[in-house]
Motif scaffolding. Structure first.
Motif, PDB file in Angstrom:
ATOM      1  N   ALA A  31      11.374   2.829  -9.936  1.00  0.00           N
ATOM      2  CA  ALA A  31      12.496   2.684 -10.886  1.00  0.00           C
ATOM      3  C   ALA A  31      12.233   1.698 -11.924  1.00  0.00           C
ATOM      4  O   ALA A  31      12.443   1.990 -13.181  1.00  0.00           O
ATOM      5  N   ALA A  32      11.336   0.694 -11.751  1.00  0.00           N
ATOM      6  CA  ALA A  32      10.770  -0.026 -12.757  1.00  0.00           C
ATOM      7  C   ALA A  32       9.800   0.547 -13.377  1.00  0.00           C
ATOM      8  O   ALA A  32       9.025  -0.142 -14.604  1.00  0.00           O
ATOM      9  N   GLY A  33       9.077   1.543 -13.134  1.00  0.00           N
ATOM     10  CA  GLY A  33       7.938   2.322 -13.761  1.00  0.00           C
ATOM     11  C   GLY A  33       6.673   1.528 -13.631  1.00  0.00           C
ATOM     12  O   GLY A  33       5.874   1.332 -14.788  1.00  0.00           O
ATOM     13  N   VAL A  34       6.514   0.860 -12.655  1.00  0.00           N
ATOM     14  CA  VAL A  34       5.181   0.094 -12.286  1.00  0.00           C
ATOM     15  C   VAL A  34       4.104   0.769 -11.616  1.00  0.00           C
ATOM     16  O   VAL A  34       4.571   1.208 -10.556  1.00  0.00           O
ATOM     17  N   PRO A  35       2.954   0.855 -12.129  1.00  0.00           N
ATOM     18  CA  PRO A  35       1.809   1.478 -11.526  1.00  0.00           C
ATOM     19  C   PRO A  35       1.273   0.854 -10.340  1.00  0.00           C
ATOM     20  O   PRO A  35       1.321  -0.496 -10.570  1.00  0.00           O
ATOM     21  N   VAL A  36       0.754   1.332  -9.421  1.00  0.00           N
ATOM     22  CA  VAL A  36       0.096   0.497  -8.225  1.00  0.00           C
ATOM     23  C   VAL A  36      -1.409   1.000  -7.995  1.00  0.00           C
ATOM     24  O   VAL A  36      -1.576   1.997  -7.840  1.00  0.00           O
ATOM     25  N   PHE A  37      -2.280   0.005  -8.250  1.00  0.00           N
ATOM     26  CA  PHE A  37      -3.803   0.367  -7.873  1.00  0.00           C
ATOM     27  C   PHE A  37      -4.132  -0.309  -6.591  1.00  0.00           C
ATOM     28  O   PHE A  37      -4.010  -1.541  -6.367  1.00  0.00           O
ATOM     29  N   LEU A  38      -4.465   0.276  -5.401  1.00  0.00           N
ATOM     30  CA  LEU A  38      -4.501   0.117  -4.285  1.00  0.00           C
ATOM     31  C   LEU A  38      -5.704   0.618  -3.569  1.00  0.00           C
ATOM     32  O   LEU A  38      -6.410   1.399  -4.120  1.00  0.00           O
ATOM     33  N   ASP A  39      -6.206  -0.116  -2.407  1.00  0.00           N
ATOM     34  CA  ASP A  39      -7.398   0.346  -1.705  1.00  0.00           C
ATOM     35  C   ASP A  39      -6.794   1.088  -0.404  1.00  0.00           C
ATOM     36  O   ASP A  39      -6.062   0.241   0.543  1.00  0.00           O
ATOM     37  N   PRO A  40      -6.778   2.468  -0.345  1.00  0.00           N
ATOM     38  CA  PRO A  40      -6.076   2.942   0.765  1.00  0.00           C
ATOM     39  C   PRO A  40      -6.494   2.602   2.026  1.00  0.00           C
ATOM     40  O   PRO A  40      -6.172   3.216   3.383  1.00  0.00           O
ATOM     41  N   ALA A  70       0.448   7.708   0.012  1.00  0.00           N
ATOM     42  CA  ALA A  70       1.438   8.696  -0.013  1.00  0.00           C
ATOM     43  C   ALA A  70       2.761   8.400   0.172  1.00  0.00           C
ATOM     44  O   ALA A  70       3.706   9.063  -0.756  1.00  0.00           O
ATOM     45  N   ARG A  71       3.187   7.277   0.631  1.00  0.00           N
ATOM     46  CA  ARG A  71       4.647   6.932   0.539  1.00  0.00           C
ATOM     47  C   ARG A  71       5.142   6.433  -1.088  1.00  0.00           C
ATOM     48  O   ARG A  71       6.180   6.768  -1.041  1.00  0.00           O
ATOM     49  N   LEU A  72       4.230   5.716  -1.551  1.00  0.00           N
ATOM     50  CA  LEU A  72       4.378   5.301  -2.786  1.00  0.00           C
ATOM     51  C   LEU A  72       4.676   6.471  -3.615  1.00  0.00           C
ATOM     52  O   LEU A  72       5.585   6.630  -4.610  1.00  0.00           O
ATOM     53  N   ARG A  73       3.656   7.372  -3.841  1.00  0.00           N
ATOM     54  CA  ARG A  73       3.765   8.704  -4.350  1.00  0.00           C
ATOM     55  C   ARG A  73       4.974   9.418  -4.325  1.00  0.00           C
ATOM     56  O   ARG A  73       5.531   9.952  -5.223  1.00  0.00           O
ATOM     57  N   ALA A  74       5.293   9.612  -2.973  1.00  0.00           N
ATOM     58  CA  ALA A  74       6.542  10.457  -2.781  1.00  0.00           C
ATOM     59  C   ALA A  74       7.936   9.873  -3.383  1.00  0.00           C
ATOM     60  O   ALA A  74       8.629  10.405  -3.467  1.00  0.00           O
ATOM     61  N   ALA A  75       7.816   8.383  -3.612  1.00  0.00           N
ATOM     62  CA  ALA A  75       8.952   7.817  -4.385  1.00  0.00           C
ATOM     63  C   ALA A  75       8.918   7.874  -5.835  1.00  0.00           C
ATOM     64  O   ALA A  75       9.857   7.502  -6.321  1.00  0.00           O
ATOM     65  N   GLY A  76       7.674   8.266  -6.096  1.00  0.00           N
ATOM     66  CA  GLY A  76       7.720   8.738  -7.640  1.00  0.00           C
ATOM     67  C   GLY A  76       6.697   7.441  -8.468  1.00  0.00           C
ATOM     68  O   GLY A  76       6.745   7.566  -9.452  1.00  0.00           O
ATOM     69  N   TRP A 113       4.448   0.025  -0.407  1.00  0.00           N
ATOM     70  CA  TRP A 113       5.164   0.849   0.099  1.00  0.00           C
ATOM     71  C   TRP A 113       6.703   0.719   0.482  1.00  0.00           C
ATOM     72  O   TRP A 113       7.793   1.220   0.491  1.00  0.00           O
ATOM     73  N   LYS A 114       6.845  -0.748   0.851  1.00  0.00           N
ATOM     74  CA  LYS A 114       8.192  -1.068   1.458  1.00  0.00           C
ATOM     75  C   LYS A 114       9.162  -1.204   0.278  1.00  0.00           C
ATOM     76  O   LYS A 114      10.488  -1.313   0.686  1.00  0.00           O
ATOM     77  N   LEU A 115       8.607  -1.534  -0.895  1.00  0.00           N
ATOM     78  CA  LEU A 115       9.452  -1.368  -2.184  1.00  0.00           C
ATOM     79  C   LEU A 115       9.301   0.033  -2.946  1.00  0.00           C
ATOM     80  O   LEU A 115       9.428  -0.236  -4.168  1.00  0.00           O
TER      81      LEU A 115
END
Length: 426
Positions: A270-279, A298-304, A262-264
């Motif tokens: 912008a790089a179009g990189v999906p993230v698979f995480l454990d919430p 939520a923070r990642l998705r809000a950034a796109g 979420w910090k980045l």
């Protein structure tokens, strides 16, 4: 157990057209949620979606407004290549090699899908919970390299072969530093050398080569926006270096873990990189996760950023918990539709099976689940699962054992208890 085997046999052979009426259809597409909709399945595929559909000779099921979703992604697991965690003879997720920097051996050609067992008892355990596909992982944990090897998506329908293209697994950060000379800085040095070898810029006869000829050919296929590379990494500083490195070499990556992603978030989007995480990773369990938060998704998705889900623990034996992860992400700010997408469309598209799986749309494979209620609420259950249009038996070894030991009330009468119990002695 005989009943279970008979049910599985019929599942693998017989199928019929199905018309599911009056469902709340969560398509996981731009169409969103369709109320009081019908879904017609013919020949194992979705033939039509609408209202008032009819089909002769089709089995008609009245959903009575209950949710219908695509079959869920079980996360990045060892389902089918890991039977019992504590028994080494049943684990095929990693290639054990040398230990220490002097023994580093890199074998990206290692392919765990060759060990996949479609008759594993873990498959029905996952299926009855609404799980239809998973990504087989090649782990670096017991190996001699930060590159674990290759895996692929498999459908849990009993098919023996992968459904998607190969995926390469890389581990970075403190957890893999013992595989790179006890320094995470060494990981980038090794990765650059591996790219140089794969591109032919470093001679295999130099005395310092890390790759076999097969390894060079395999790794080369992932360069220049080739195959997907899944990178296990948590710390924001490491993710920053990963984004730079992947851009430098034109790599198509996905992040697994991403506790501090979420910090980045803007850079990852912008790089179009999906993230698979454990919430549920929300505490600083190690120095790579100091910034962990329940609001990561939520923070990642809000950034796109495209967000998917995978467990950080024993994912193979607990794939059912993946929808709990999505539900917790929704409880902490992720929109519900994005929670569903993280279990369906996002993993299917990321790992190369989006043309067949992950959504309810005409022409797609009919991998569907009818739920008793909101599927992101663990109070609800999967009432019926269809894979390729086939209704699977909603039984597993776990449910068979449960029923066996609950079948009879304790009694002193002979035969009243299952054979595993002795008769009560007064």
């Amino acid at each position: 157990m005989t009943m279970l085997l008979a049910g599985l046999a019929s599942f693998s052979v017989f199928a019929q057209d199905v018309l599911i009426r009056n469902a709340t259809v969560h398509t996981a597409t731009d169409r969103g949620t369709l109320r009081n909709a019908d879904v017609l399945v013919q020949g194992g595929r979705i033939a039509a979606i609408g209202s008032g559909l009819s089909a002769d000779a089709a089995l008609v099921i009245d959903a009575q407004g209950r949710p219908l979703t695509p079959a869920f992604f079980g996360g990045i697991t060892g389902i089918g290549i890991e039977e019992v965690s504590g028994e080494a003879s049943t684990r095929d997720v990693s290639l054990a090699l040398g230990e220490g920097a002097k023994d580093i051996t890199v074998r990206p050609e290692f392919d765990v899908t060759l060990a996949y067992n479609p008759e594993s008892i873990l498959l029905p355990v996952a299926r009855v919970e609404g799980i239809g596909f998973t990504l087989l992982t090649a782990s670096s944990t017991a190996g001699g390299s930060i590159i674990g090897g290759q895996g692929a998506v498999v459908r849990l329908d009993g098919s023996p072969d992968p459904s998607g293209p190969k995926v390469l697994f890389v581990a970075l950060g403190s957890g893999a530093s013992n595989l790179s000379g006890s320094s995470r800085a060494g990981q980038w040095m090794l990765l650059d050398q591996l790219v140089a070898e794969a591109n032919g810029r470093m001679s295999a006869d130099s005395g310092f080569a890390l790759l076999t000829p097969a390894g060079r050919a395999t790794l080369q296929r992932y360069l220049g926006n080739g195959g997907r590379i899944v990178v296990e990494v948590d710390r924001a500083a490491d993710i920053r270096q990963l984004l730079r490195w992947s851009q430098k070499h034109a790599l198509k990556i996905a992040i697994s873990g991403g506790a501090e992603a979420w910090k980045l978030a803007p850079q990852i989007a912008a790089a179009g990189v999906p993230v698979f995480l454990d919430p549920l990773v929300n505490l600083p369990g190690n120095f790579d996760r100091i910034g962990a938060t329940l609001e990561n998704a939520a923070r990642l998705r809000a950034a796109g950023v495209r967000v998917g889900f995978t467990q950080s623990g024993d994912a193979s034996h607990n794939a059912r918990k993946v929808r709990q992860l999505a539900g917790n992400a929704v409880a902490n700010g992720l929109p519900w539709e994005d929670g569903l997408a993280g279990l369906t469309r996002v993993p299917a598209e990321t790992f190369g099976v989006g043309d067949r799986l992950g959504t309810i749309a005409v022409g797609k494979t009919a991998d569907l689940v009818l739920w008793s209620g909101d599927p992101l609420d663990v109070a609800n259950v999967a009432e019926q699962v269809w894979l390729g249009g086939r209704a699977i038996p909603m039984r597993s070894r776990q449910t068979e054992l449960r029923d066996r030991y609950l079948r009879a009330e304790p009694s002193a009468e002979a035969g009243a208890l299952p054979r595993a119990y002795p008769a009560r002695v007064e």
